[in-house]
Design an enzyme around this catalytic site. Sequence first.
Site, mmCIF file in Angstrom:
data_model
loop_
_atom_site.group_PDB
_atom_site.id
_atom_site.type_symbol
_atom_site.label_atom_id
_atom_site.label_comp_id
_atom_site.label_asym_id
_atom_site.label_seq_id
_atom_site.Cartn_x
_atom_site.Cartn_y
_atom_site.Cartn_z
ATOM 1 C CG ASP A 166 16.795 -14.407 -51.947
ATOM 2 O OD1 ASP A 166 16.056 -13.524 -51.448
ATOM 3 O OD2 ASP A 166 17.879 -14.748 -51.430
ATOM 4 C CG ASN B 12 9.586 -15.996 -46.025
ATOM 5 O OD1 ASN B 12 9.361 -16.497 -47.130
ATOM 6 N ND2 ASN B 12 10.784 -15.490 -45.728
HETATM 7 C C1 FPP Z 1 12.412 -13.217 -51.635
HETATM 8 O O1 FPP Z 1 12.615 -11.861 -51.714
HETATM 9 C C2 FPP Z 1 11.108 -13.693 -52.031
HETATM 10 C C3 FPP Z 1 10.081 -14.063 -51.186
HETATM 11 C C4 FPP Z 1 9.973 -13.687 -49.777
HETATM 12 C C5 FPP Z 1 9.012 -14.936 -51.654
HETATM 13 C C6 FPP Z 1 8.673 -14.915 -53.103
HETATM 14 C C7 FPP Z 1 7.406 -14.221 -53.342
HETATM 15 C C8 FPP Z 1 6.986 -13.787 -54.546
HETATM 16 C C9 FPP Z 1 7.730 -14.015 -55.782
HETATM 17 C C10 FPP Z 1 5.722 -12.995 -54.660
HETATM 18 C C11 FPP Z 1 4.434 -13.733 -54.653
HETATM 19 C C12 FPP Z 1 4.449 -15.157 -55.090
HETATM 20 C C13 FPP Z 1 3.454 -15.757 -55.809
HETATM 21 C C14 FPP Z 1 3.492 -17.220 -56.040
HETATM 22 C C15 FPP Z 1 2.331 -15.006 -56.370
HETATM 23 P P1 FPP Z 1 13.212 -11.134 -50.441
HETATM 24 O O2 FPP Z 1 12.129 -10.286 -49.893
HETATM 25 O O3 FPP Z 1 13.786 -12.131 -49.496
HETATM 26 O O4 FPP Z 1 14.342 -10.290 -51.102
HETATM 27 P P2 FPP Z 1 15.651 -9.715 -50.393
HETATM 28 O O5 FPP Z 1 16.464 -10.907 -49.964
HETATM 29 O O6 FPP Z 1 16.289 -8.939 -51.494
HETATM 30 O O7 FPP Z 1 15.199 -8.849 -49.251
#
Ligand code: FPP
Length: 245
Positions: A23, A71
């Site tokens: 996250d 998501n």
């Molecule tokens: C949270 O950040 C993360 C995600 C939505 C998913 C994780 C995705 C990756 C690490 C990228 C691609 C993955 C792979 C396996 C290649 P957020 O957008 O919720 O962050 P925030 O809470 O700060 O807005």
Amino acid sequence: MESAATSHADLLPPPAHVAIIMDGNGRWAKARGLPRTAGHKRGAEAVRRTVECAREMGVSYLTLYAFSSENWKRPQGEVTDLMGLLRLYLRNEVRTLHKNGIRLKVIGDRSRLGADIVALIEESEAKTAGNAAMTLVLALSYGGRQEIVEAARRIAVQVAEGRLAPDQVDEAALSRNLFTEGMPDPDLIIRTSGEKRISNFLLWQCAYAELVFLDVLWPDFDREDLIGAIRDFHGRERRFGASGG
Ligand code: FPP
């Protein structure tokens, strides 16, 4: 040479199953005045580092929450970006995973994923199926409640068809019908970015997991953070519900 801070010699044996709620990509990007997609891109690099480090440490299962059922509600452009990164990861990283003896497994609702991504997943799982150094589990379009509902539905069919008696519906039967069938439950669940929630991740499987919440944003997560979380895990006494004596 490894420094004392990054040495993991004292961490053996590592937890068999480490699961991570990645996250903070969006906040990482925002703090730099960059688009959210830049954060996800850097997040994908953190995935590469973490897989390598977990395998070196001797972790048997590493589960990463890459895309939740929830998501899908994000703006279309962001969903497309995340799917693009996953596609790239599956296309480019599987060779490295295979070379390093890593088996890939994907858990989640594949019916919502694009046909080309499903084909890449199936190909990658088949190619790496015989590997034994570590299993990398990617949770994609995954939700813990949905997984439990699906297991209940499958069990209902088995009972209705007379293949399972109602009194055979027990914890083992439920576990057998989850995406994680045959895998050990996570010993350690890490969440980055300072949020302290489980967010529908491995709800059944997390029953006795140790939870470690870190303030670091996922794109900055590195080897020392993983080692620190495992050190924290080793400092805790796990009783699985038994009394402390
Ligand atoms: C949270 O950040 C993360 C995600 C939505 C998913 C994780 C995705 C990756 C690490 C990228 C691609 C993955 C792979 C396996 C290649 P957020 O957008 O919720 O962050 P925030 O809470 O700060 O807005």
